[in-house]
Design a protein around this motif. Structure first.
Motif, PDB file in Angstrom:
ATOM      1  N   GLY A   1      49.333 -42.760 -14.205  1.00  0.00           N
ATOM      2  CA  GLY A   1      49.526 -41.417 -13.679  1.00  0.00           C
ATOM      3  C   GLY A   1      48.280 -40.898 -12.991  1.00  0.00           C
ATOM      4  N   LEU A   2      47.119 -41.259 -13.523  1.00  0.00           N
ATOM      5  CA  LEU A   2      45.835 -40.842 -12.945  1.00  0.00           C
ATOM      6  C   LEU A   2      45.614 -41.474 -11.573  1.00  0.00           C
ATOM      7  N   VAL A   3      45.707 -42.798 -11.490  1.00  0.00           N
ATOM      8  CA  VAL A   3      45.362 -43.466 -10.230  1.00  0.00           C
ATOM      9  C   VAL A   3      46.399 -43.187  -9.147  1.00  0.00           C
ATOM     10  N   GLU A   4      47.655 -42.938  -9.546  1.00  0.00           N
ATOM     11  CA  GLU A   4      48.662 -42.691  -8.532  1.00  0.00           C
ATOM     12  C   GLU A   4      48.492 -41.333  -7.865  1.00  0.00           C
ATOM     13  N   ARG A   5      47.674 -40.470  -8.442  1.00  0.00           N
ATOM     14  CA  ARG A   5      47.349 -39.202  -7.772  1.00  0.00           C
ATOM     15  C   ARG A   5      46.576 -39.474  -6.486  1.00  0.00           C
ATOM     16  N   PHE A   6      45.528 -40.290  -6.562  1.00  0.00           N
ATOM     17  CA  PHE A   6      44.764 -40.536  -5.333  1.00  0.00           C
ATOM     18  C   PHE A   6      45.460 -41.542  -4.424  1.00  0.00           C
ATOM     19  N   ILE A   7      46.255 -42.459  -5.010  1.00  0.00           N
ATOM     20  CA  ILE A   7      46.969 -43.412  -4.161  1.00  0.00           C
ATOM     21  C   ILE A   7      47.988 -42.686  -3.287  1.00  0.00           C
ATOM     22  N   ALA A   8      48.754 -41.782  -3.862  1.00  0.00           N
ATOM     23  CA  ALA A   8      49.749 -41.036  -3.084  1.00  0.00           C
ATOM     24  C   ALA A   8      49.079 -40.240  -1.967  1.00  0.00           C
ATOM     25  N   ALA A   9      47.954 -39.607  -2.288  1.00  0.00           N
ATOM     26  CA  ALA A   9      47.249 -38.818  -1.274  1.00  0.00           C
ATOM     27  C   ALA A   9      46.734 -39.698  -0.144  1.00  0.00           C
TER      28      ALA A   9
ATOM     29  N   ASP B   1      40.318 -36.064 -15.626  1.00  0.00           N
ATOM     30  CA  ASP B   1      41.124 -35.101 -14.874  1.00  0.00           C
ATOM     31  C   ASP B   1      41.569 -35.749 -13.566  1.00  0.00           C
ATOM     32  N   ALA B   2      42.886 -35.809 -13.343  1.00  0.00           N
ATOM     33  CA  ALA B   2      43.425 -36.548 -12.194  1.00  0.00           C
ATOM     34  C   ALA B   2      42.903 -36.011 -10.867  1.00  0.00           C
ATOM     35  N   ASN B   3      42.824 -34.696 -10.717  1.00  0.00           N
ATOM     36  CA  ASN B   3      42.383 -34.134  -9.441  1.00  0.00           C
ATOM     37  C   ASN B   3      40.897 -34.373  -9.200  1.00  0.00           C
ATOM     38  N   SER B   4      40.093 -34.288 -10.245  1.00  0.00           N
ATOM     39  CA  SER B   4      38.661 -34.544 -10.091  1.00  0.00           C
ATOM     40  C   SER B   4      38.407 -36.002  -9.721  1.00  0.00           C
ATOM     41  N   VAL B   5      39.126 -36.901 -10.392  1.00  0.00           N
ATOM     42  CA  VAL B   5      38.983 -38.328 -10.075  1.00  0.00           C
ATOM     43  C   VAL B   5      39.436 -38.592  -8.648  1.00  0.00           C
ATOM     44  N   ALA B   6      40.572 -38.013  -8.254  1.00  0.00           N
ATOM     45  CA  ALA B   6      41.079 -38.222  -6.897  1.00  0.00           C
ATOM     46  C   ALA B   6      40.096 -37.711  -5.857  1.00  0.00           C
ATOM     47  N   SER B   7      39.494 -36.562  -6.107  1.00  0.00           N
ATOM     48  CA  SER B   7      38.521 -36.014  -5.150  1.00  0.00           C
ATOM     49  C   SER B   7      37.323 -36.943  -4.993  1.00  0.00           C
ATOM     50  N   PHE B   8      36.856 -37.501  -6.105  1.00  0.00           N
ATOM     51  CA  PHE B   8      35.732 -38.445  -6.042  1.00  0.00           C
ATOM     52  C   PHE B   8      36.116 -39.693  -5.261  1.00  0.00           C
ATOM     53  N   VAL B   9      37.281 -40.261  -5.574  1.00  0.00           N
ATOM     54  CA  VAL B   9      37.705 -41.501  -4.923  1.00  0.00           C
ATOM     55  C   VAL B   9      37.920 -41.286  -3.432  1.00  0.00           C
ATOM     56  N   LEU B  10      38.620 -40.220  -3.076  1.00  0.00           N
ATOM     57  CA  LEU B  10      38.984 -39.992  -1.676  1.00  0.00           C
ATOM     58  C   LEU B  10      37.796 -39.627  -0.802  1.00  0.00           C
ATOM     59  N   ALA B  11      36.667 -39.310  -1.418  1.00  0.00           N
ATOM     60  CA  ALA B  11      35.454 -39.041  -0.638  1.00  0.00           C
ATOM     61  C   ALA B  11      34.801 -40.338  -0.153  1.00  0.00           C
TER      62      ALA B  11
ATOM     63  N   VAL C   1      31.392 -51.724   1.271  1.00  0.00           N
ATOM     64  CA  VAL C   1      31.204 -52.568   0.085  1.00  0.00           C
ATOM     65  C   VAL C   1      30.436 -51.795  -0.984  1.00  0.00           C
ATOM     66  N   ASP C   2      29.412 -51.055  -0.568  1.00  0.00           N
ATOM     67  CA  ASP C   2      28.674 -50.218  -1.520  1.00  0.00           C
ATOM     68  C   ASP C   2      29.591 -49.172  -2.149  1.00  0.00           C
ATOM     69  N   ASP C   3      30.489 -48.595  -1.337  1.00  0.00           N
ATOM     70  CA  ASP C   3      31.450 -47.623  -1.870  1.00  0.00           C
ATOM     71  C   ASP C   3      32.359 -48.265  -2.914  1.00  0.00           C
ATOM     72  N   LEU C   4      32.810 -49.478  -2.645  1.00  0.00           N
ATOM     73  CA  LEU C   4      33.678 -50.170  -3.600  1.00  0.00           C
ATOM     74  C   LEU C   4      32.945 -50.413  -4.912  1.00  0.00           C
ATOM     75  N   ILE C   5      31.689 -50.801  -4.837  1.00  0.00           N
ATOM     76  CA  ILE C   5      30.897 -51.015  -6.050  1.00  0.00           C
ATOM     77  C   ILE C   5      30.790 -49.719  -6.849  1.00  0.00           C
ATOM     78  N   GLU C   6      30.584 -48.594  -6.147  1.00  0.00           N
ATOM     79  CA  GLU C   6      30.497 -47.299  -6.823  1.00  0.00           C
ATOM     80  C   GLU C   6      31.835 -46.926  -7.463  1.00  0.00           C
TER      81      GLU C   6
END
Length: 313
Positions: free
Chosen positions: A80-88, A142-152, A225-230
């Motif tokens: 449920g967490l990861v699908e928040r940023f995947i859908a976006a 928190d799904a939205n906080s994680v999504a915001s970090f990932v999508l940046a 690649v650096d982003d993926l590592i992070e």
């Protein structure tokens, strides 16, 4: 009349096949998956191949079952967490196709719609678990906080992480969940139906990741690649935090007091299981390693492997 090259024709055909498969396997949460049922708490949720509870030999059979149920609850919440940023991200990816390839647009819109449905499914699963398990469980990210970090992060890195997730979903179901005879039937059905739609998503992930890779300069790819590592480091941070929370919950609801050594063993065992479930099993999936290896240099691969070493060990 539009003339398509062989490569474009193949790509268009793959989008069309994903659309056809999406229509064929389309399911409804209540009608097809839950069907008025509840979880059978006399059975495990996650199979031992994923939960690794059988490695904790000091736990009795009932205790291992309980720990598998806690892990299964977290497993559903993690999706449920990861699908928040995947859908976006998928909605964002569909943008360039709005006035272009309508098959690609439909395939990605279906993808995002299905991911939103999956989020609702896993929210339902959490509520059903809460009804049958003692109070005190907490899913901390928190799904939205994680999504915001990932999508940046760069699109290339987000698509790499997404492809990794979709592929380990398929591997987990085929390799462990499908054939397990000790898990709750409803639990298995949740991930059967999830797997059916994720199979198309993995194909679309690879296509869009390769499309994004083709437009990057070497310098942009190196930064990605650096982003993926992070991103992988951030996932591991989430796993460490949740493993601690789940270990505390298990110790609280276990029917006997655990020694400090046993509590530490549960904590260590949970982290090892979570790293296997959400990172290592995907990294070792041949389809992912081949896709990644075809995009990056030997030096970039070495950087990734160095960063991964503490997790893989």
């Amino acid at each position: 009349m539009e003339i398509m090259t062989d490569g474009h024709a193949v790509t268009a055909n793959r989008y069309a096949k994903c659309i056809a498969a999406s229509k064929r396997v389309r399911w409804d949460i209540d009608r097809d998956v839950i069907r008025g049922r509840s979880f059978d708490f006399t059975k495990k949720f996650l199979p031992d191949a994923l939960s690794k509870v059988d490695s904790l030999a000091f736990l009795g059979h009932d205790e291992q079952r309980l720990l598998s149920q806690i892990q299964g609850r977290t497993y559903a919440n993690m999706f449920g967490l990861v699908e928040r940023f995947i859908a976006a991200k998928v909605l964002e990816m569909s943008g360039p196709y709005r006035l272009g390839d309508q098959s690609a647009l439909e395939a990605l819109v279906r993808f995002s719609d299905e991911e939103i449905k999956h989020q609702e499914l896993f929210r339902r699963i959490e509520r059903m678990c809460a009804e049958g398990m003692p109070a005190g469980y907490a899913f901390l990210p928190d799904a939205n906080s994680v999504a915001s970090f990932v999508l940046a992060k760069s699109t290339w890195a987000v698509l790499a992480l997404t492809c990794h997730i979709e592929l380990f979903v398929l591997a987990h179901y085929r390799g462990s969940i499908d054939g397990d005879m000790n898990s709750s039937d409803l639990w298995k059905d949740v991930f059967l139906y999830h797997w059916r739609e994720e199979s198309q998503h993995a194909i679309l992930d690879e296509m869009e990741w390769q499309r994004e890779d083709a437009r990057l300069s070497p310098e942009e790819r190196d930064a990605a690649v650096d982003d993926l590592i992070e991103l992988v480091a951030a996932v591991d941070g989430i796993l460490q935090t949740q493993a601690n929370a789940d270990a505390d919950y298990f110790a609280m609801i276990c029917r006997r007091p655990l020694s400090m050594a046993d509590k530490d063993s549960v904590r260590t065992g949970l982290l090892a299981a979570y790293r296997w479930q959400y990172i290592i099993s995907g990294v070792q999936e041949p389809r992912f390693s081949q896709a990644l290896g075809g995009m990056i240099t030997g030096n970039q691969l070495s950087r990734i492997e160095t960063a991964m070493a503490p997790i893989m060990s």
